[in-house]
Design a protein around this motif. Structure first.
Motif, PDB file in Angstrom:
ATOM      1  N   VAL A  64       0.839  -1.207   0.000  1.00 32.10           N
ATOM      2  CA  VAL A  64       0.000   0.000   0.000  1.00 32.10           C
ATOM      3  C   VAL A  64       0.876   1.260   0.000  1.00 32.10           C
ATOM      4  O   VAL A  64       0.643   2.194  -0.766  1.00 32.10           O
ATOM      5  CB  VAL A  64      -0.945  -0.003   1.225  1.00 32.10           C
ATOM      6  CG1 VAL A  64      -1.682   1.314   1.365  1.00 32.10           C
ATOM      7  CG2 VAL A  64      -1.918  -1.178   1.139  1.00 32.10           C
ATOM      8  N   LEU A  65       1.940   1.261   0.833  1.00 32.34           N
ATOM      9  CA  LEU A  65       2.811   2.442   0.918  1.00 32.34           C
ATOM     10  C   LEU A  65       3.676   2.620  -0.335  1.00 32.34           C
ATOM     11  O   LEU A  65       3.939   3.754  -0.748  1.00 32.34           O
ATOM     12  CB  LEU A  65       3.661   2.341   2.180  1.00 32.34           C
ATOM     13  CG  LEU A  65       2.864   2.444   3.485  1.00 32.34           C
ATOM     14  CD1 LEU A  65       3.702   2.017   4.681  1.00 32.34           C
ATOM     15  CD2 LEU A  65       2.322   3.858   3.676  1.00 32.34           C
ATOM     16  N   ALA A  66       4.084   1.504  -0.976  1.00 30.30           N
ATOM     17  CA  ALA A  66       4.851   1.606  -2.237  1.00 30.30           C
ATOM     18  C   ALA A  66       3.975   2.230  -3.324  1.00 30.30           C
ATOM     19  O   ALA A  66       4.416   3.105  -4.067  1.00 30.30           O
ATOM     20  CB  ALA A  66       5.321   0.217  -2.675  1.00 30.30           C
ATOM     21  N   ILE A  67       2.703   1.802  -3.373  1.00 30.74           N
ATOM     22  CA  ILE A  67       1.778   2.337  -4.375  1.00 30.74           C
ATOM     23  C   ILE A  67       1.440   3.799  -4.067  1.00 30.74           C
ATOM     24  O   ILE A  67       1.418   4.643  -4.966  1.00 30.74           O
ATOM     25  CB  ILE A  67       0.505   1.460  -4.446  1.00 30.74           C
ATOM     26  CG1 ILE A  67       0.872   0.086  -5.002  1.00 30.74           C
ATOM     27  CG2 ILE A  67      -0.587   2.119  -5.272  1.00 30.74           C
ATOM     28  CD1 ILE A  67      -0.199  -0.966  -4.887  1.00 30.74           C
ATOM     29  N   ALA A  68       1.238   4.116  -2.783  1.00 27.57           N
ATOM     30  CA  ALA A  68       0.893   5.501  -2.405  1.00 27.57           C
ATOM     31  C   ALA A  68       2.052   6.463  -2.710  1.00 27.57           C
ATOM     32  O   ALA A  68       1.834   7.522  -3.317  1.00 27.57           O
ATOM     33  CB  ALA A  68       0.545   5.549  -0.916  1.00 27.57           C
TER      34      ALA A  68
END
Ligand code: HEM
Length: 168
Positions: A64-68
């Protein structure tokens, strides 16, 4: 301080989270393949818990944080290019493998280990192919503008959204 000052920090975070995400995606099928019913009950429970908790508390938040951070970089770096869209198609493949691993973890849990998880080779090969493809696209940034792209992707169609958008 302007927004663009954030770019190097966001990129460092992006690289850190995607490293954890891809390492987790490569490790989890190996851990699943070790869900061997001939193991002692305690050993089986241990490997099953480790797989479940690393998926829920490490690999999924990292995804989720890589995509965000990647999404924020698109707008801060204004990277509206074909190579990035091609990269996002391959990232969708990573997300599909991520979802499949989650489904397999649940199936193994719900069948109390009667579900035989597949060997780790095929998911591993698919992942390595996707990750290498993404790295080639994002590091080489090839000029793909000549690629035949469907017309509807190249020009606004003048359609309106099914809801009102506030215009500042
Ligand atoms: C939806 C998910 C993702 C989005 C939206 C995204 C978007 C971006 C953007 C906009 C940049 C900045 C590019 C530039 O500065 O020119 C970037 C950098 C980078 N991304 Fe991603 N990314 C995503 C997932 C990934 C994944 C899964 C990987 C690796 C497997 C990856 C690897 C990289 C690398 C290595 C860079 C640094 C490239 C450079 O500094 O030139 N990204 N990403």
């Amino acid at each position: 301080m302007s927004w663009t000052d954030l770019i190097p920090h966001l990129k460092a975070l992006h690289l850190g989270f995607l490293a954890l995400w891809t390492a987790g995606l490569l490790a989890l099928p190996q851990m699943l393949a070790r869900h061997d019913r001939s193991l002692l009950k305690s050993e089986f429970t241990q490997i099953r818990r480790a797989t479940h908790y690393s998926y829920v508390w490490a690999v999924t938040p990292a995804a989720v944080l890589a995509i965000a951070t990647g999404a924020a970089l698109i707008f801060l770096r204004e990277v509206f290019t074909v190579w990035l869209f091609a990269k996002l198609v391959l990232v969708t493949g990573l997300v599909a493998v991520h979802a499949w691993i989650g489904h397999t973890i649940i199936t193994v849990a719900e069948t109390d280990g009667r579900h035989e998880p597949p060997d780790a080779l095929v998911p591993g090969l698919i992942l390595v192919g996707l990750i290498l493809g993404i790295l080639v696209l994002v590091l080489a940034k090839p000029e793909l503008e000549e690629l035949p792209v469907p017309a509807w992707l190249q020009a606004p169609l003048g359609r309106s959204l099914p809801f009102d958008v506030p215009n500042r």
